[in-house]
Design an enzyme around this catalytic site. Structure first.
Site, short mmCIF file in Angstrom:
data_model
loop_
_atom_site.label_atom_id
_atom_site.label_comp_id
_atom_site.label_asym_id
_atom_site.label_seq_id
_atom_site.Cartn_x
_atom_site.Cartn_y
_atom_site.Cartn_z
N CYS A 44 -22.65 -24.74 -39.62
CA CYS A 44 -21.23 -24.80 -39.99
C CYS A 44 -20.98 -25.81 -41.10
O CYS A 44 -20.35 -25.49 -42.11
CB CYS A 44 -20.39 -25.17 -38.76
SG CYS A 44 -18.67 -25.49 -39.16
N CYS A 49 -19.57 -22.52 -42.63
CA CYS A 49 -18.11 -22.56 -42.71
C CYS A 49 -17.56 -23.54 -43.75
O CYS A 49 -16.69 -23.18 -44.54
CB CYS A 49 -17.52 -22.96 -41.35
SG CYS A 49 -18.36 -22.25 -39.95
N LYS A 52 -18.64 -22.84 -47.44
CA LYS A 52 -18.05 -21.52 -47.74
C LYS A 52 -16.55 -21.65 -48.00
O LYS A 52 -16.03 -21.11 -48.96
CB LYS A 52 -18.34 -20.57 -46.57
CG LYS A 52 -17.79 -19.18 -46.63
CD LYS A 52 -16.40 -18.97 -46.08
CE LYS A 52 -16.09 -19.47 -44.72
NZ LYS A 52 -16.59 -18.68 -43.63
N GLY A 177 -21.87 -5.42 -45.00
CA GLY A 177 -20.42 -5.60 -45.15
C GLY A 177 -19.80 -6.23 -43.92
O GLY A 177 -18.73 -5.82 -43.47
N TYR A 179 -19.02 -10.17 -41.81
CA TYR A 179 -18.31 -11.41 -42.15
C TYR A 179 -18.84 -12.00 -43.47
O TYR A 179 -18.09 -12.28 -44.39
CB TYR A 179 -18.61 -12.49 -41.11
CG TYR A 179 -17.84 -12.51 -39.83
CD1 TYR A 179 -16.77 -13.38 -39.69
CD2 TYR A 179 -18.21 -11.75 -38.74
CE1 TYR A 179 -16.09 -13.49 -38.48
CE2 TYR A 179 -17.55 -11.85 -37.53
CZ TYR A 179 -16.49 -12.72 -37.42
OH TYR A 179 -15.82 -12.83 -36.23
N GLU A 183 -17.03 -12.10 -47.16
CA GLU A 183 -16.53 -13.39 -47.64
C GLU A 183 -17.15 -13.75 -48.99
O GLU A 183 -16.45 -14.13 -49.94
CB GLU A 183 -16.83 -14.49 -46.61
CG GLU A 183 -15.96 -14.34 -45.36
CD GLU A 183 -16.19 -15.43 -44.33
OE1 GLU A 183 -17.21 -16.14 -44.40
OE2 GLU A 183 -15.33 -15.58 -43.43
N HIS A 473 12.76 -17.32 -42.16
CA HIS A 473 12.98 -16.49 -43.34
C HIS A 473 13.06 -17.33 -44.61
O HIS A 473 13.61 -18.43 -44.56
CB HIS A 473 14.31 -15.74 -43.15
CG HIS A 473 14.59 -14.76 -44.23
ND1 HIS A 473 13.89 -13.57 -44.35
CD2 HIS A 473 15.49 -14.80 -45.26
CE1 HIS A 473 14.36 -12.92 -45.41
NE2 HIS A 473 15.31 -13.63 -45.97
N GLU A 478 7.38 -13.48 -40.46
CA GLU A 478 8.58 -13.19 -39.67
C GLU A 478 8.53 -11.76 -39.12
O GLU A 478 9.15 -11.44 -38.12
CB GLU A 478 9.86 -13.42 -40.49
CG GLU A 478 10.07 -12.49 -41.65
CD GLU A 478 11.34 -12.85 -42.45
OE1 GLU A 478 12.43 -12.80 -41.87
OE2 GLU A 478 11.21 -13.18 -43.64
P1 NDP Z 1 -22.52 -9.18 -39.25
O1 NDP Z 1 -23.18 -8.68 -38.04
O2 NDP Z 1 -21.09 -9.52 -39.25
O3 NDP Z 1 -22.73 -8.12 -40.43
C1 NDP Z 1 -24.02 -7.66 -40.78
C2 NDP Z 1 -23.86 -6.52 -41.77
O4 NDP Z 1 -25.14 -6.13 -42.23
C3 NDP Z 1 -23.22 -5.28 -41.18
O5 NDP Z 1 -22.47 -4.64 -42.19
C4 NDP Z 1 -24.44 -4.44 -40.78
O6 NDP Z 1 -24.18 -3.07 -40.75
C5 NDP Z 1 -25.35 -4.74 -41.94
N1 NDP Z 1 -26.77 -4.56 -41.67
C6 NDP Z 1 -27.48 -5.05 -40.63
N2 NDP Z 1 -28.77 -4.71 -40.76
C7 NDP Z 1 -28.88 -3.99 -41.89
C8 NDP Z 1 -29.95 -3.35 -42.55
N3 NDP Z 1 -31.18 -3.39 -42.07
N4 NDP Z 1 -29.68 -2.69 -43.69
C9 NDP Z 1 -28.43 -2.64 -44.19
N5 NDP Z 1 -27.37 -3.23 -43.61
C10 NDP Z 1 -27.60 -3.90 -42.47
O7 NDP Z 1 -23.42 -10.41 -39.73
P2 NDP Z 1 -23.17 -11.54 -40.80
O8 NDP Z 1 -24.52 -11.88 -41.28
O9 NDP Z 1 -22.13 -11.15 -41.80
O10 NDP Z 1 -22.57 -12.72 -39.93
C11 NDP Z 1 -23.28 -13.18 -38.78
C12 NDP Z 1 -22.34 -13.87 -37.83
O11 NDP Z 1 -21.94 -15.11 -38.35
C13 NDP Z 1 -21.04 -13.14 -37.55
O12 NDP Z 1 -21.19 -12.16 -36.58
C14 NDP Z 1 -20.15 -14.26 -37.12
O13 NDP Z 1 -20.32 -14.46 -35.76
C15 NDP Z 1 -20.67 -15.45 -37.89
N6 NDP Z 1 -19.79 -15.76 -39.04
C16 NDP Z 1 -18.47 -16.03 -38.84
C17 NDP Z 1 -17.65 -16.32 -39.90
C18 NDP Z 1 -16.20 -16.60 -39.66
O14 NDP Z 1 -15.82 -16.83 -38.52
N7 NDP Z 1 -15.35 -16.56 -40.69
C19 NDP Z 1 -18.15 -16.35 -41.27
C20 NDP Z 1 -19.54 -16.03 -41.36
C21 NDP Z 1 -20.32 -15.75 -40.29
P3 NDP Z 1 -23.63 -2.36 -39.41
O15 NDP Z 1 -22.19 -2.75 -39.29
O16 NDP Z 1 -23.83 -0.91 -39.68
O17 NDP Z 1 -24.48 -2.88 -38.28
#
Ligand code: NDP
Length: 490
Positions: A44, A49, A52, A177, A179, A183, A473, A478
C-alpha cells in the site's frame, strides 16, 4: 516468564502486520518481533495505494488546466516533468516508511530487516540462519503482481515497476482490465501516454455493477484510452528480435488504434527495473500485430506464500496458494495466524488493518473478534472515480426482488467546461424491507462519497431514511436523496 523469545512474531511489515504488531505491543504490552525484507509500509505505502494516488493527482491536472479556461482563466498548458514528480513522490514514500519504522520503534517492537520463514508452530527462521521463538506467529506477507504464462512475458512490466520508470513511455499496452489496469490506464493517459488496453472478457472491471462498468468504459474511451474487450495477448517479442514481422501501418484500420513504428520510439524506450528496453511487438487474439513502447501486465496478484515453510508445519493453503484461515484469522496450526492479502479474502488495505486489529483483540485482548467482511466500501481510482458498497444490481436481483434507482447526468462543473463526461448515482433497494442493499457512484471524488454513503448502507438504512435526509444543493450527490421513482424493478 514466557518460554518464548516473543509473545508475537509478525512476518511482513505492511499495513496489516505493522498495525497488529504495534497495537499488541503498545496497548497490550506484548513482546513483539517483526521481520520485513523490503521496505516498511508494504504494497500500500511503497508500491500501491499511496504512490498510485499521488499519480492520480498528478495526472488529473492536465484536465483541470483544460477546464480552467472555460471558467475565465488564461492558463497555458505546460509539460509534465516525470523526474521532478517521481523524486517528490519518492521523498514522500521515504517519509512514510520512516513513520512506519518510528511507530514500531516507539512501541518497542524489535525489527528484523530480513526475510523470515516459519520453521515450526512456534519457531521462525531468519534469513541470516538465526531462529526465534514466539507464542504466536502472524503471517502478513501480502501478495505480488503476476505475469501471464506467456513466452517473453518478462518483457512486460508489472504495477510494482511503474513507480521506478526512468522515462514515461510514448505508448503502452495494458493487459487486464481490473482495478490496476483501469487505474493506470487513466493515470498514464492523463500524462499523455498513448494507452491501449486488452481486456479478455466482454467488459472491464469484472465483478462490479454492470451499469457502472459500462459508464466507466465509455468515459475511458472518451478520454482517449483504446480499450479492446474480448482481446488478449498471445505472443510478444522485442522488435529487434522480430525482423521478419511486417511493419504494421501507423493507423490500424481493424481496430482504429495507433500502431507505433519501431525505431521511431527508441528515444522513449524505457529502462525500468523490469520490462523491455525497446519497442515490443505484440500479437493479440484477434490477429492484430502492433508495436508498443511498453507492456504492463495488470493480470492479477497472488499471495506471497512461496518458500515460507507453511505447509511443512501444517498450515493449509488454498487453490491460489492463499493461507486458509477461520473467521478469527487462525490457520490450521493454532499458534499461527494470517491476515491481509496473503489470505486472499478482501484484498484491501483497510480490511487488512481491521483483520490485524481483530487478531490482536482475539489473542491479546481476550475477546474473540471475528472479522467483518460484509459491506466493505471501496473505490477504483479511474477518471472519473468509482465508489461502490454492497450488492451490484445483478447480485441483488439474484437474491430477492429489488427496485433500482439510477441516474446519469453531466455534472455542472464539467458540463460548463463543455465536456461530455457523465456521472452516475445508483441505489439498489430491497422491495421487501426497503433496505438499501448497494450503492454505486461513478463521479469525481466518488471514493470520498462512498466512504460516507457506506455508513448508511452498513447501518442498513432504508430508502425512505435516505429520502428523509435533506439534499445539499447544488451537488452531484444530492441525487442520492432525491431519486423518487425507481428506474426499473427486477
Ligand atoms: P483484478 O483481478 O482486479 O484484474 C485482473 C485483470 O486481468 C482482469 O481483467 C482479468 O480478466 C485479467 N487477466 C487475468 N489473467 C489474465 C491472463 N492470463 N490474460 C489476460 N488477462 C488476464 O487484479 P488487479 O491486478 O487489477 O488487482 C489485484 C487486486 O488488488 C484487486 O483485486 C484489489 O483487491 C487490489 N487493488 C485494489 C485497488 C483499490 O482498492 N483501488 C487498487 C489496486 C488493486 P478477467 O476479468 O477475465 O479474469
Amino acid at each position: 516468564m514466557s518460554d518464548f523469545d516473543f509473545d508475537l512474531f509478525v512476518i511482513g511489515g505492511g499495513s496489516g502486520g505493522v498495525r497488529a504488531a504495534r497495537v499488541a505491543a503498545g496497548e497490550y504490552g506484548a513482546k513483539v518481533g517483526l521481520a520485513e525484507d523490503d521496505r516498511y509500509g508494504g504494497t500500500c505505502v511503497i508500491r500501491g495505494c499511496v504512490p498510485k494516488k499521488l499519480m492520480v493527482f498528478a495526472s488529473g491536472y492536465a484536465e483541470t488546466v483544460d477546464e480552467a479556461k472555460f471558467f475565465g482563466w488564461d492558463i497555458k498548458h505546460g509539460s509534465f516533468d516525470w523526474h521532478f514528480f517521481k523524486d517528490r513522490m519518492n521523498s514522500e514514500l521515504d517519509r512514510l516508511e520512516g513513520v512506519y519504522r518510528k511507530l514500531l520503534a516507539n512501541t518497542d517492537v524489535e525489527m528484523f530487516d530480513q526475510r523470515a520463514r516459519v520453521k515450526g508452530a512456534h519457531t521462525i527462521e531468519l534469513a541470516n540462519g538465526e531462529t526465534r521463538t514466539a507464542k504466536h506467529i502472524l503471517v502478513a506477507t501480502g501478495g505480488r503482481p503476476i505475469r501471464p504464462d506467456l513466452a517473453n512475458a518478462h518483457l512486460g512490466i508489472v504495477s510494482d515497476d511503474i513507480f521506478h520508470l526512468e522515462r514515461l513511455p510514448k505508448s503502452i499496452l495494458i493487459v487486464g482490465g481490473g482495478y490496476i489496469g483501469c487505474e493506470f490506464a487513466g493515470i498514464l493517459n492523463g500524462f499523455g501516454v498513448e494507452v491501449t488496453m486488452y481486456n479478455r472478457a466482454a467488459q472491464i472491471l469484472r465483478g462490479f455493477d454492470e451499469e457502472a462498468r459500462g459508464l466507466i468504459a465509455d468515459s475511458m474511451r472518451t478520454a482517449g484510452i483504446d480499450i479492446h474487450c474480448g482481446t488478449s495477448i498471445v505472443e510478444m517479442a522485442l522488435e529487434s528480435e522480430r525482423e521478419k514481422v511486417p511493419m504494421p501501418s501507423h493507423s490500424d484500420a481493424a481496430t482504429g488504434a495507433l500502431a507505433s513504428r519501431p525505431g521511431e520510439l527508441n528515444e522513449h524506450a524505457d529502462v525500468s527495473r523490469a520490462g523491455a528496453q525497446g519497442p515490443i511487438w505484440v500479437k493479440s487474439t484477434n490477429g492484430a500485430e502492433k508495436y508498443f513502447d511498453m507492456v504492463l501486465f495488470a493480470t492479477g496478484r497472488v499471495p506471497n506464500t512461496d518458500n515460507m515453510g507453511l505447509e511443512d508445519v501444517g498450515v493449509k493453503l488454498g487453490r491460489r496458494n492463499e493461507i486458509k484461515v477461520d473467521e478469527y484469522s487462525q490457520t490450521a496450526v493454532p499458534s499461527i495466524y494470517a491476515i491481509g492479502d496473503v489470505t486472499d479474502r478482501v484484498n484491501l488495505t483497510p480490511v487488512a488493518i481491521r483483520e490485524g486489529m481483530a487478531f490482536v483483540q482475539t489473542v491479546f485482548g481476550g475477546v474473540p473478534t471475528p472479522v467483518d467482511h460484509l459491506l466493505v466500501p471501496s473505490a477504483v481510482f479511474t477518471q472519473p472515480e468509482f465508489g461502490t458498497v454492497g450488492l451490484t444490481e445483478e447480485q441483488a436481483a439474484e437474491q430477492e426482488p429489488i427496485e433500482v434507482y439510477s441516474t446519469s447526468f453531466r455534472p455542472m462543473q464539467t458540463a460548463f467546461a463543455e465536456r461530455q463526461t457523465r456521472v452516475m448515482m445508483k441505489l439498489i433497494v430491497s422491495k421487501a424491507t426497503r433496505v438499501v442493499l448497494g450503492c454505486h457512484i461513478v463521479a469525481p471524488n466518488a471514493g470520498e462519497l462512498i466512504q460516507l454513503v457506506g455508513i448508511a448502507v452498513k447501518a442498513q438504512l432504508t430508502k425512505e431514511q435516505f429520502d428523509a435526509t435533506c439534499a445539499v444543493h447544488p451537488t452531484m450527490s444530492e441525487e442520492l436523496v432525491t431519486m423518487r421513482n425507481p428506474t426499473r424493478t427486477a
